[in-house]
Design a protein around this motif. Structure first.
Motif, PDB file in Angstrom:
ATOM      1  N   GLN A  68       3.590   1.696  -1.848  1.00 49.40           N
ATOM      2  CA  GLN A  68       3.865   1.765  -3.241  1.00 49.40           C
ATOM      3  C   GLN A  68       2.654   2.674  -3.821  1.00 49.40           C
ATOM      4  O   GLN A  68       3.233   3.175  -5.115  1.00 49.40           O
ATOM      5  CB  GLN A  68       4.326   0.613  -3.752  1.00 49.40           C
ATOM      6  CG  GLN A  68       5.435   0.087  -3.148  1.00 49.40           C
ATOM      7  CD  GLN A  68       5.824  -1.250  -3.708  1.00 49.40           C
ATOM      8  OE1 GLN A  68       5.385  -1.870  -4.533  1.00 49.40           O
ATOM      9  NE2 GLN A  68       7.192  -1.400  -3.347  1.00 49.40           N
ATOM     10  N   ASP A  69       1.642   2.473  -3.372  1.00 50.76           N
ATOM     11  CA  ASP A  69       0.248   3.358  -4.191  1.00 50.76           C
ATOM     12  C   ASP A  69       0.221   4.770  -4.015  1.00 50.76           C
ATOM     13  O   ASP A  69      -0.559   5.326  -4.437  1.00 50.76           O
ATOM     14  CB  ASP A  69      -0.785   2.474  -3.782  1.00 50.76           C
ATOM     15  CG  ASP A  69      -0.799   1.050  -4.201  1.00 50.76           C
ATOM     16  OD1 ASP A  69      -0.189   0.968  -5.108  1.00 50.76           O
ATOM     17  OD2 ASP A  69      -1.597   0.291  -3.471  1.00 50.76           O
ATOM     18  N   ASP A 126       0.775  -1.358  -0.082  1.00 48.67           N
ATOM     19  CA  ASP A 126       0.020   0.011   0.180  1.00 48.67           C
ATOM     20  C   ASP A 126       0.823   1.302   0.127  1.00 48.67           C
ATOM     21  O   ASP A 126       0.388   2.423  -0.539  1.00 48.67           O
ATOM     22  CB  ASP A 126      -0.943  -0.100   1.261  1.00 48.67           C
ATOM     23  CG  ASP A 126      -2.125  -1.084   1.207  1.00 48.67           C
ATOM     24  OD1 ASP A 126      -2.278  -1.365   0.155  1.00 48.67           O
ATOM     25  OD2 ASP A 126      -2.355  -1.559   2.288  1.00 48.67           O
TER      26      ASP A 126
END
Length: 588
Positions: free
Chosen positions: A15-16, A13
């Motif tokens: 990396q989002d 998450d």
């Protein structure tokens, strides 16, 4: 929990998130850590310094496919939060609670036990080489503090890793501190800002990236992306501030490396967390008094000034005090050189770190029979610092070493007397063990009797049972003796103050015709004091019954001394219960 942090259910998450989201996440993590660690206590300074660095790591690499090896693990609280462990934080510093460090026993995202420094590059290189053999192109990331970098094993590993073609990435978390302020040529090169760090690593063939602002997530992610493309071992030099973003750390000598529960606004201790006098504090008082009158005495500790009570001595006698950094092996062998040239070196460790200099004790100090005084704190149970930090193996491994004298005081005044006696007649290696926790003072004149301080101390003259104990179990043994006396059993308690060499002849005399002997120790039974006394009894044809009270040969879980004494039946109540079970004839 705040919104940004609550939305992180899995490391992917992170990396989002875009740049703004990552910065908002960092602010949430800082708030969470201050709120929670102020309530439980913990390694607050180190963790406030690695928030952005750790978020950048998770933004660039996906754990656990890419192993994150933190050296050491007390900087890993942000990593714990980003890998789904926020719910564990209220249990920190409680029995069976969240570890103070990163440990393989807690999560798949923690590949190793990371409670001692100097291991990450070695493990990381081993993983990277194995992955290369298997065709796995994922990276391995080792985060090494600037002081952990100069551990002997770290430098050995860096020397090797620099000439291997692997996907290992080394991040140097450079905050200028170990526990104490950093020291040495590598420290100065990293701090210089004039290209010395770049020259140092590039001279080894590494790809140097930095220095990078470790609190700027955008800069860190850019540097880590560059590291992925490096043609030789990448070393990302991240400059961080221990205790970053929290004003109380700015005025603390160790930047609040570790704290008991505190006020998050001021950093002041709260509740019952005010510090109490400890055995190292008493040792420091005696040592300072001796240094006042003897300019041959030098004082050394490998980066544990705060835990060994030596801050005042280091301030008073800076020319005779030395902190070489996290270099346990070098520090001990350095004392050999001092002693050979006529100094009286006194070196202070915690038991868990003394283990790291085991070969130096044998080969450099004891084989040469060098006059050196070693102070070893935190013998026995040592709180919530992980199974690796309990000093329960030292009796077993120390008693096998020739030429070494080992003392164990029962209280603070006795410790000070032992230091005086040791320095009065420092003709060879002498080690004084000290337990963890508040210091005892039993108010006994025997504690200050220099003439008899090394002789076994006897309480009671009964012949129904002889109990033999040492230092940190004296109080519990006296409690047992009181209970047995109340039951009509005539007992004799023998407190051994010099446990090596063991005064066997005197012990056999004190045991006499008694038909029951019990040994009480807060150490592993395998190779411990009880094992040695059992062998002594066997070799002398002792015809009676013998009982050992101690710890199984296992890694003991973290816990307060009181909790662990209860669990392992080493408090007064538990010891009586064991005797009742083993010796039914006593009618306890």
């Amino acid at each position: 929990m705040s919104t940004m942090l609550a939305d992180i259910r899995d490391p992917k998450d992170v990396q989002d998130l875009d740049g703004g989201g990552l910065n908002a996440l960092a602010a949430d993590v800082r708030s969470f850590l201050l709120r929670n660690i102020s309530a439980t206590g913990g390694h607050i300074g180190a963790n406030l310094g690695t928030i952005e660095l750790t978020i950048a790591m998770h933004a660039c690499f996906r754990s656990p496919d890419v192993p994150f090896l933190f050296d050491t693990g007390h900087q890993g609280y942000t990593h714990k939060l980003l890998t789904g462990r926020a719910h564990l934080f209220p249990s920190l510093n409680k029995y069976d609670g969240m570890s103070r460090f990163l440990t393989h026993l807690e999560s798949q995202h923690d590949p190793i036990e990371a409670s001692h420094a100097g291991t990450a590059i070695s493990v990381g290189l081993g993983m990277a080489l194995s992955r290369k053999l298997r065709g796995n192109e994922d990276h391995v990331v080792a985060v090494v503090g600037d002081s952990a970098l100069v551990e002997g094993a770290s430098l050995e590993a860096l020397n090797h890793a620099a000439v291997e073609d692997t996907n290992l990435v080394v991040i140097v978390n450079d905050n200028g501190f170990a526990i104490s302020p950093g020291f040495g040529a590598v420290h100065e090169a990293l701090q210089s800002g004039d290209g010395k760090a770049k020259a140092l690593f590039e001279s080894l063939g590494c790809t140097y990236i930095g220095p990078v602002d470790g609190h700027n997530i955008a800069e860190m992610t850019k540097a880590l992306d560059e590291a992925k493309q490096a043609k030789s071992l990448p070393v990302v030099h991240a400059k961080t501030v221990k205790g970053n973003g929290w004003a109380p750390a700015d005025n603390h000598p160790f930047r609040l490396h570790f704290s008991f529960p505190f006020d998050p606004e001021t950093g002041a201790p709260t509740g019952n967390s005010a510090p109490q006098k400890t055995y190292p504090d008493y040792a420091a008082q005696a040592l300072e008094r001796r240094m006042d009158s003897d300019d041959k005495i030098t004082c050394i500790t490998p980066s544990t000034i705060y835990a060994t009570g030596l801050a005042g001595i280091f301030s008073k006698y800076p020319d005779r005090c030395f902190d070489p950094g996290m270099e346990e092996q070098h520090a001990l062998t350095m004392t050999v050189g001092m002693a050979l040239d006529g100094a009286k070196p006194v070196i202070a460790y915690q038991s868990t770190f003394l283990q790291r200099a085991f070969d130096q004790i044998i080969h450099d100090v004891c084989f040469m029979n060098v006059p050196t005084l070693i102070l070893s704190a935190r013998s026995g149970f040592s709180g919530y610092d992980n199974p690796t930090h309990h000093g329960i193996y030292d009796i077993a491994f120390l008693r096998s070493i020739p030429n070494l004298r080992v003392f164990y005081p029962k209280d603070g005044p006795e410790l000070q007397t032992m230091i005086d006696v040791a320095l009065d007649e420092l003709s060879g290696p002498t080690l004084i063990m000290m337990p963890y926790g508040p210091v005892h003072d039993f108010g006994l004149s025997s504690s200050t009797d220099k003439a008899g301080i090394l002789k076994p101390e006897v309480f009671g003259d009964g012949d129904d049972m002889v109990m033999i104990t040492v230092g940190n179990k004296f109080a519990a043994a006296r409690e047992v003796q009181g209970h047995l006396d109340a039951k009509g059993l005539r007992t004799r308690l023998v407190n051994i103050r010099q446990i090596k060499p063991l005064p066997e002849q005197e012990l056999m005399r004190l045991i006499g015709n008694t038909r029951k002997v019990a040994v009480i120790e807060e150490a592993v039974l395998d190779g411990g004091l009880g094992s040695q006394i059992g062998t002594m009894l066997l070799e002398n044809g002792y015809p009676g019954e013998f009982l050992r009270h101690g710890l199984p040969c296992k890694f003991i879980e973290p816990g307060s001394n009181e909790e662990l004494e209860d669990i392992y039946k080493l408090d007064g109540k538990g010891l009586v219960e064991t005797m009742r079970t083993k010796w039914l004839s006593l009618n306890l």
